[in-house]
Scaffold this motif. Structure first.
Motif, PDB file in Angstrom:
ATOM      1  N   SER A 114      29.332 -29.269 -27.991  1.00  0.00           N
ATOM      2  CA  SER A 114      29.659 -28.786 -26.649  1.00  0.00           C
ATOM      3  C   SER A 114      29.210 -29.779 -25.584  1.00  0.00           C
ATOM      4  O   SER A 114      29.879 -29.941 -24.557  1.00  0.00           O
ATOM      5  N   ASN A 161      31.748 -32.433 -25.509  1.00  0.00           N
ATOM      6  CA  ASN A 161      32.961 -31.916 -24.863  1.00  0.00           C
ATOM      7  C   ASN A 161      32.732 -31.524 -23.400  1.00  0.00           C
ATOM      8  O   ASN A 161      33.620 -30.970 -22.761  1.00  0.00           O
ATOM      9  N   CYS A 196      31.014 -29.146 -22.001  1.00  0.00           N
ATOM     10  CA  CYS A 196      31.179 -27.719 -21.733  1.00  0.00           C
ATOM     11  C   CYS A 196      29.852 -27.141 -21.257  1.00  0.00           C
ATOM     12  O   CYS A 196      28.959 -26.843 -22.054  1.00  0.00           O
ATOM     13  N   SER A 207      34.423 -33.345 -34.426  1.00  0.00           N
ATOM     14  CA  SER A 207      34.746 -33.002 -33.047  1.00  0.00           C
ATOM     15  C   SER A 207      35.587 -34.083 -32.367  1.00  0.00           C
ATOM     16  O   SER A 207      36.537 -33.775 -31.651  1.00  0.00           O
ATOM     17  N   GLY A 209      35.179 -26.498 -30.342  1.00  0.00           N
ATOM     18  CA  GLY A 209      36.068 -27.375 -29.585  1.00  0.00           C
ATOM     19  C   GLY A 209      37.082 -26.541 -28.809  1.00  0.00           C
ATOM     20  O   GLY A 209      37.344 -26.784 -27.627  1.00  0.00           O
ATOM     21  N   MET A 210      37.625 -25.516 -29.471  1.00  0.00           N
ATOM     22  CA  MET A 210      38.545 -24.594 -28.793  1.00  0.00           C
ATOM     23  C   MET A 210      37.796 -23.818 -27.707  1.00  0.00           C
ATOM     24  O   MET A 210      38.261 -23.735 -26.570  1.00  0.00           O
ATOM     25  N   ASN A 250      35.083 -24.576 -26.102  1.00  0.00           N
ATOM     26  CA  ASN A 250      34.728 -25.463 -24.988  1.00  0.00           C
ATOM     27  C   ASN A 250      35.902 -25.662 -24.050  1.00  0.00           C
ATOM     28  O   ASN A 250      35.741 -25.663 -22.819  1.00  0.00           O
ATOM     29  N   ARG A 251      37.068 -25.823 -24.608  1.00  0.00           N
ATOM     30  CA  ARG A 251      38.251 -26.065 -23.779  1.00  0.00           C
ATOM     31  C   ARG A 251      38.621 -24.818 -22.967  1.00  0.00           C
ATOM     32  O   ARG A 251      38.956 -24.905 -21.792  1.00  0.00           O
ATOM     33  N   ILE A 252      38.517 -23.658 -23.590  1.00  0.00           N
ATOM     34  CA  ILE A 252      38.791 -22.415 -22.859  1.00  0.00           C
ATOM     35  C   ILE A 252      37.758 -22.225 -21.747  1.00  0.00           C
ATOM     36  O   ILE A 252      38.103 -21.905 -20.610  1.00  0.00           O
ATOM     37  N   ASN A 304      36.027 -24.489 -20.205  1.00  0.00           N
ATOM     38  CA  ASN A 304      36.248 -25.456 -19.136  1.00  0.00           C
ATOM     39  C   ASN A 304      37.464 -25.102 -18.285  1.00  0.00           C
ATOM     40  O   ASN A 304      37.407 -25.174 -17.052  1.00  0.00           O
ATOM     41  N   VAL A 305      38.549 -24.701 -18.910  1.00  0.00           N
ATOM     42  CA  VAL A 305      39.768 -24.371 -18.159  1.00  0.00           C
ATOM     43  C   VAL A 305      39.581 -23.120 -17.308  1.00  0.00           C
ATOM     44  O   VAL A 305      40.104 -23.031 -16.197  1.00  0.00           O
TER      45      VAL A 305
END
Length: 192
Positions: free
Chosen positions: A82, A85, A87, A135, A170-171, A173-175, A177-178
């Motif tokens: 994280s 990434n 996050c 990652s 990874g998924m 973290n992206r959610i 962040n968005v």
């Protein structure tokens, strides 16, 4: 000083607890009872109930299972990947969980800043090296990576767990962040 009440916890609508489907509301209330607060991830993801259920089912399958990786080591994977990434939510929230599970007030900050310099075992470093490779460069994973894990007493099942945790977060973290998911203020002091 800004507090979480000054800013929204997600850029998307956040449902009220009383408006949630019963199964989700009961889960959130159980977490609140145990921790004393509702982690923002529960409310932010409740915006999409079916995805909430799937997310937490997979989260629990990865993070709560018994095995050769301790719960603290699983959290190390989350914090290291994280951090890579960027996050904020997951580094702060899972850093708190790591401090509690490892009974170490320093370890989460060390791992988030640079796990290679952290006070961890060679086995844990090999675990995190593999997690970070999954990652950032999963296409480069090769047999030598599995052999190195094996030299540190990590099995094929452990490699799967490390990879799955890295990929799942990874998924996540992206959610996070968005959605501009904001860590709860309570996380910062936990386990210190």
């Amino acid at each position: 000083m800004s507090t979480e009440t000054d800013r929204p916890i997600s850029r998307f609508p956040v449902p009220r607890l009383e408006d949630l489907p019963e199964d989700i509301r009961l889960r959130v209330e159980a977490v609140q009872e145990k921790s004393g607060f509702v982690p923002n991830v529960f409310l932010a993801l409740a915006h999409r109930p079916d995805e909430f259920r799937a997310f937490f089912a997979y989260h629990d399958a990865l993070m709560e299972k018994p095995g050769n990786l301790s719960k603290a080591e699983r959290e190390m994977i989350v914090v290291a990947t994280s951090s890579a990434n960027q996050c904020q939510y997951c580094v702060v929230a899972h850093g708190a969980i790591l401090r509690i599970r490892a009974k170490n007030p320093l370890i989460a900050d060390q791992i988030a800043a640079n796990y290679r310099k952290a006070d961890i075992t060679p086995r844990q470093k090999a675990m995190l090296d593999f997690a970070m490779k999954v990652s950032a460069r999963s296409h480069d994973v090769e047999e030598a990576d599995f052999a190195l894990l094996q030299q540190h007493g990590l099995t094929e099942d452990d490699a799967w767990d490390i990879a799955a945790i890295s990929a799942f977060f990874g998924m996540s973290n992206r959610i996070a962040n968005v959605t501009s998911m904001r860590p709860n203020d309570e996380f910062y002091a936990l386990g210190r």
